[in-house]
Design a protein around this motif. Structure first.
Motif, PDB file in Angstrom:
ATOM      1  N   LEU A 158      19.776 -12.600 -79.102  1.00 10.31           N
ATOM      2  CA  LEU A 158      21.267 -12.876 -77.920  1.00 10.31           C
ATOM      3  C   LEU A 158      21.703 -13.997 -77.721  1.00 10.31           C
ATOM      4  CD1 LEU A 158      17.164 -11.544 -76.237  1.00 10.31           C
ATOM      5  CD2 LEU A 158      18.992 -10.109 -77.740  1.00 10.31           C
ATOM      6  N   THR A 159      22.877 -13.842 -77.039  1.00 12.74           N
ATOM      7  CA  THR A 159      23.674 -14.399 -76.395  1.00 12.74           C
ATOM      8  C   THR A 159      23.231 -14.805 -75.062  1.00 12.74           C
ATOM      9  OG1 THR A 159      25.224 -14.276 -77.630  1.00 12.74           O
ATOM     10  CG2 THR A 159      26.251 -15.197 -76.221  1.00 12.74           C
ATOM     11  N   PHE A 160      22.959 -16.073 -74.388  1.00 17.42           N
ATOM     12  CA  PHE A 160      23.151 -16.015 -73.472  1.00 17.42           C
ATOM     13  C   PHE A 160      23.733 -17.406 -72.491  1.00 17.42           C
ATOM     14  CE2 PHE A 160      18.548 -16.137 -75.082  1.00 17.42           C
ATOM     15  CZ  PHE A 160      17.199 -15.183 -75.012  1.00 17.42           C
ATOM     16  N   LEU A 161      24.138 -16.737 -71.380  1.00 25.83           N
ATOM     17  CA  LEU A 161      24.978 -17.183 -70.543  1.00 25.83           C
ATOM     18  C   LEU A 161      25.202 -17.756 -68.975  1.00 25.83           C
ATOM     19  CD1 LEU A 161      27.366 -14.480 -70.579  1.00 25.83           C
ATOM     20  CD2 LEU A 161      27.925 -16.657 -72.770  1.00 25.83           C
ATOM     21  N   HIS A 162      25.057 -19.194 -69.060  1.00 28.57           N
ATOM     22  CA  HIS A 162      24.535 -19.412 -67.470  1.00 28.57           C
ATOM     23  C   HIS A 162      25.592 -20.930 -67.359  1.00 28.57           C
ATOM     24  CE1 HIS A 162      22.680 -23.577 -68.366  1.00 28.57           C
ATOM     25  NE2 HIS A 162      21.657 -22.798 -69.930  1.00 28.57           N
ATOM     26  N   ALA A 163      26.220 -21.776 -65.800  1.00 27.14           N
ATOM     27  CA  ALA A 163      26.298 -22.514 -65.947  1.00 27.14           C
ATOM     28  C   ALA A 163      26.288 -23.974 -65.946  1.00 27.14           C
ATOM     29  CB  ALA A 163      27.016 -22.083 -64.226  1.00 27.14           C
ATOM     30  N   SER A 164      26.976 -24.448 -65.721  1.00 30.78           N
ATOM     31  CA  SER A 164      25.644 -25.923 -65.855  1.00 30.78           C
ATOM     32  C   SER A 164      25.710 -26.397 -64.074  1.00 30.78           C
ATOM     33  CB  SER A 164      26.862 -26.952 -66.479  1.00 30.78           C
ATOM     34  OG  SER A 164      27.965 -27.370 -66.145  1.00 30.78           O
ATOM     35  N   LEU A 165      24.954 -26.920 -63.421  1.00 26.20           N
ATOM     36  CA  LEU A 165      25.014 -28.102 -62.561  1.00 26.20           C
ATOM     37  C   LEU A 165      25.503 -28.755 -62.690  1.00 26.20           C
ATOM     38  CD1 LEU A 165      22.801 -27.475 -59.494  1.00 26.20           C
ATOM     39  CD2 LEU A 165      21.620 -29.468 -60.991  1.00 26.20           C
ATOM     40  N   PRO A 166      26.709 -28.914 -61.207  1.00 24.16           N
ATOM     41  CA  PRO A 166      27.539 -30.091 -61.283  1.00 24.16           C
ATOM     42  C   PRO A 166      27.238 -30.560 -60.107  1.00 24.16           C
ATOM     43  CG  PRO A 166      27.810 -28.363 -59.128  1.00 24.16           C
ATOM     44  CD  PRO A 166      26.241 -28.120 -59.804  1.00 24.16           C
ATOM     45  N   THR A 167      27.523 -31.872 -60.309  1.00 27.97           N
ATOM     46  CA  THR A 167      27.022 -33.396 -59.246  1.00 27.97           C
ATOM     47  C   THR A 167      28.119 -33.752 -58.281  1.00 27.97           C
ATOM     48  OG1 THR A 167      26.566 -34.521 -61.349  1.00 27.97           O
ATOM     49  CG2 THR A 167      27.215 -35.393 -59.563  1.00 27.97           C
ATOM     50  N   PRO A 168      27.499 -32.784 -57.224  1.00 26.43           N
ATOM     51  CA  PRO A 168      28.712 -33.927 -55.951  1.00 26.43           C
ATOM     52  C   PRO A 168      29.607 -34.555 -56.070  1.00 26.43           C
ATOM     53  CG  PRO A 168      26.280 -32.514 -55.716  1.00 26.43           C
ATOM     54  CD  PRO A 168      26.136 -32.373 -56.763  1.00 26.43           C
ATOM     55  N   PRO A 169      29.911 -34.811 -54.834  1.00 27.25           N
ATOM     56  CA  PRO A 169      30.676 -36.002 -55.004  1.00 27.25           C
ATOM     57  C   PRO A 169      29.848 -36.865 -53.994  1.00 27.25           C
ATOM     58  CG  PRO A 169      31.999 -34.722 -53.102  1.00 27.25           C
ATOM     59  CD  PRO A 169      30.794 -33.411 -54.448  1.00 27.25           C
ATOM     60  N   HIS A 170      29.800 -36.568 -52.856  1.00 32.00           N
ATOM     61  CA  HIS A 170      27.803 -37.390 -51.962  1.00 32.00           C
ATOM     62  C   HIS A 170      27.384 -36.732 -51.803  1.00 32.00           C
ATOM     63  CE1 HIS A 170      29.680 -36.152 -48.488  1.00 32.00           C
ATOM     64  NE2 HIS A 170      31.116 -36.484 -49.258  1.00 32.00           N
ATOM     65  N   PRO A 171      25.700 -36.550 -51.593  1.00 34.45           N
ATOM     66  CA  PRO A 171      24.536 -35.595 -51.634  1.00 34.45           C
ATOM     67  C   PRO A 171      24.700 -34.909 -50.428  1.00 34.45           C
ATOM     68  CG  PRO A 171      23.927 -37.994 -51.753  1.00 34.45           C
ATOM     69  CD  PRO A 171      25.435 -38.694 -51.580  1.00 34.45           C
ATOM     70  N   SER A 172      25.693 -35.052 -49.419  1.00 29.61           N
ATOM     71  CA  SER A 172      25.819 -34.592 -48.224  1.00 29.61           C
ATOM     72  C   SER A 172      27.181 -34.122 -48.582  1.00 29.61           C
ATOM     73  CB  SER A 172      25.849 -35.161 -46.696  1.00 29.61           C
ATOM     74  OG  SER A 172      26.226 -35.916 -46.893  1.00 29.61           O
ATOM     75  N   ALA A 173      27.727 -33.455 -49.748  1.00 28.60           N
ATOM     76  CA  ALA A 173      29.574 -33.150 -49.259  1.00 28.60           C
ATOM     77  C   ALA A 173      29.184 -31.189 -49.675  1.00 28.60           C
ATOM     78  CB  ALA A 173      29.978 -33.222 -50.676  1.00 28.60           C
ATOM     79  N   ALA A 174      30.268 -30.491 -48.753  1.00 30.05           N
ATOM     80  CA  ALA A 174      29.711 -29.528 -47.858  1.00 30.05           C
ATOM     81  C   ALA A 174      30.776 -28.616 -49.349  1.00 30.05           C
ATOM     82  CB  ALA A 174      30.227 -29.143 -46.613  1.00 30.05           C
ATOM     83  N   PRO A 175      30.355 -27.536 -50.388  1.00 29.60           N
ATOM     84  CA  PRO A 175      30.636 -27.285 -50.732  1.00 29.60           C
ATOM     85  C   PRO A 175      32.192 -25.796 -50.398  1.00 29.60           C
ATOM     86  CG  PRO A 175      28.447 -26.572 -51.634  1.00 29.60           C
ATOM     87  CD  PRO A 175      29.128 -27.284 -50.173  1.00 29.60           C
ATOM     88  N   THR A 176      33.433 -25.958 -50.947  1.00 32.60           N
ATOM     89  CA  THR A 176      34.726 -24.956 -50.362  1.00 32.60           C
ATOM     90  C   THR A 176      34.274 -23.965 -51.731  1.00 32.60           C
ATOM     91  OG1 THR A 176      35.737 -26.980 -51.530  1.00 32.60           O
ATOM     92  CG2 THR A 176      34.978 -26.439 -49.312  1.00 32.60           C
ATOM     93  N   ALA A 177      34.193 -24.463 -52.624  1.00 27.37           N
ATOM     94  CA  ALA A 177      33.951 -23.420 -53.750  1.00 27.37           C
ATOM     95  C   ALA A 177      33.408 -22.865 -54.937  1.00 27.37           C
ATOM     96  CB  ALA A 177      35.524 -23.764 -55.333  1.00 27.37           C
ATOM     97  N   PHE A 178      32.913 -21.539 -55.614  1.00 24.90           N
ATOM     98  CA  PHE A 178      32.265 -21.673 -56.570  1.00 24.90           C
ATOM     99  C   PHE A 178      31.776 -20.731 -57.981  1.00 24.90           C
ATOM    100  CE2 PHE A 178      31.034 -21.293 -51.871  1.00 24.90           C
ATOM    101  CZ  PHE A 178      29.916 -22.589 -51.894  1.00 24.90           C
ATOM    102  N   GLY A 179      31.479 -21.163 -58.492  1.00 25.28           N
ATOM    103  CA  GLY A 179      31.826 -20.844 -60.396  1.00 25.28           C
ATOM    104  C   GLY A 179      31.578 -19.277 -59.735  1.00 25.28           C
TER     105      GLY A 179
END
Length: 449
Positions: free
Chosen positions: A35-56
């Motif tokens: 079986l080949t498993f796929l998953h993305a890695s967890l990102p590191t936000p630029p600071h603890p309260s950063a609001a995302p604007t795009a997603f994988g």
């Protein structure tokens, strides 16, 4: 800590996943393909309260099999709440397993690694097991009369060090009705080593098949020193110490009046004997009762009660915001309408914001009569969940789309996409790490400057 693999035999697992060739004489010597498993890695936000604007496009959790059809594993799990890099939820157990029902799960996204809370005979009645893929396919149910344990997964909450999980279990026999001997517990789990360090019994001799899990709520007080636990069935209104889960307040021990949970998890409503009228709201953080008169309590959040007032005589139906400390009353301004849909508005609290949903999505700061914004989807498009991170409102739409709205200006910032194009569950939360849906977590790839 034991490991729970949910594995079939190599042949059975591969056949169930549709990974084996089927052809004439080779059928007796089938060899499973890896079986080949796929998953993305967890990102590191630029600071603890950063609001995302795009997603994988690829999820961090759950893992996915590349073939066939990027199927998620586990595909029978649901997320209820999020804290930092942790997801808390439940997984439905295989019908052929001696364990049936739902088990609470804790997902560490940095792995990602999934852990299940399952019954055993230890001091606290449960243990933590790592779930390793591939997870077992559903098979035939156990034969009637086979001993099984039915488990229930209730509400959960977490701080930076501990998870607090409600779960219950009842020993029974397959094909027979429960005997009403279920026990309901609250567990305190240390996250660093996933050890159960304390527990308390919330109820005994219960019929867990009545799906009481949907009625429970756990809320941490702002100082982190207490847990507020509420439920309408069975009726529970507790304030417990986070240190050892000892009881600080048990409403049932000081009143015989009926009560029911109020949304937000911070209070319960006292009811008349027939259950039709609420007479007061009791805030569990301080145990104070606040009279309701001719109102129905919808939500209590950080010192404010959101209630509806019934139409009587010349007085129309209305909504009220009440400061519980001062008694000051405000009527929300700029409501989209006072029709039947307005009477069925859904309210939810998000860290100091109140979201009101009908055909519209309306956001106001807690305790404010004035709305920060009022937004309505265009055409027939309805939201599939809303969340707030920082000063951004996220509205999930069909096909994995996410509309970002600036809470300060009301302007649409942009529309982004996640990999949730098939709409696997509603949006649960957006954090600096990504977007969490009921069945998937997609990583953030960009943030507000």
């Amino acid at each position: 800590m034991r490991r729970r693999s949910f594995l079939l035999t190599a042949f059975g697992a591969a056949a169930g996943a549709g990974l084996l060739p089927v052809s004439g004489c080779a059928a007796g010597r089938r060899t499973p393909r890896p079986l080949t498993f796929l998953h993305a890695s967890l990102p590191t936000p630029p600071h603890p309260s950063a609001a995302p604007t795009a997603f994988g496009e690829e999820a961090v959790w759950p893992l996915r099999i590349k073939e066939p059809h990027h199927r998620p594993l586990p595909d029978n799990a649901a997320i209820e709440t999020v804290h930092g890099t942790l997801l808390l939820g439940k997984v439905h157990n295989d019908s052929s397993d001696p364990l049936s029902g739902d088990s609470p799960i804790i997902v560490d996204l940095t792995g990602p690694t999934t852990y299940a809370v399952v019954p055993d005979s230890s001091e606290h009645g449960y243990r933590i097991e790592e779930m390793t893929p591939p997870y077992r396919e559903n098979r035939l149910p156990p034969s009637p009369g086979t001993p099984i344990t039915d488990q229930l997964a209730g509400a959960s909450a977490s701080d930076d060090e501990f998870a607090y999980v409600i779960t219950g279990s009842e020993d029974m026999r397959a094909g027979q009705s429960p005997e009403g001997r279920g026990r309901l517990s609250l567990l305190k789990i240390r996250l660093s080593d996933r050890t159960i360090v304390a527990s308390t019994i919330l109820g005994e001799n219960l019929d867990l098949s009545l799906e009481m899990a949907h009625h429970f709520s756990i809320v941490l007080t702002p100082d982190g020193g207490s847990l507020l636990v509420t439920s309408s069935f069975p009726p529970r209104a507790l304030r417990l110490s986070t240190a050892d889960l000892s009881v600080q307040l048990d409403l049932a021990s000081i009143t015989s009046q009926r009560f029911s949970a109020v949304d937000g998890g911070e209070a319960v409503a006292l009811n008349t004997d027939d259950g039709r009228t609420q007479t007061a709201v009791v805030t569990l953080a301080d145990g104070v009762a606040h009279a309701l008169e001719t109102m129905f309590a919808q939500l209590v959040h950080q010192g404010y009660l959101y209630a509806t007032r019934r139409a009587e005589g010349d007085q129309p139906f209305s909504e009220l915001i009440i400061n519980l400390a001062t008694g000051e009353r405000l009527e929300p301004e700029d409501l989209p309408g006072n029709d039947e849909k307005s009477k069925q508005a859904t309210l939810s609290a998000h860290e100091g914001f109140i979201i009101r949903e009908t055909d519209y999505v309306q956001v106001r700061r807690n305790g404010s009569a004035t709305a920060l914004l009022t937004w309505k989807p265009s055409g027939q498009e309805a939201s599939k969940g809303v969340a707030i991170c920082g000063s951004v409102l996220y509205v999930a739409l069909g096909g994995g789309r996410m509309r970002l709205v600036n809470l300060d200006t009301g302007e649409v910032i942009q529309e982004s996409k996640t990999g949730n194009q098939y709409d696997y569950g509603e949006l649960v939360a957006v954090t600096p790490y990504g977007a969490c849906y009921k069945n998937n977590f997609y990583p953030a790839t960009a943030w507000q400057g």
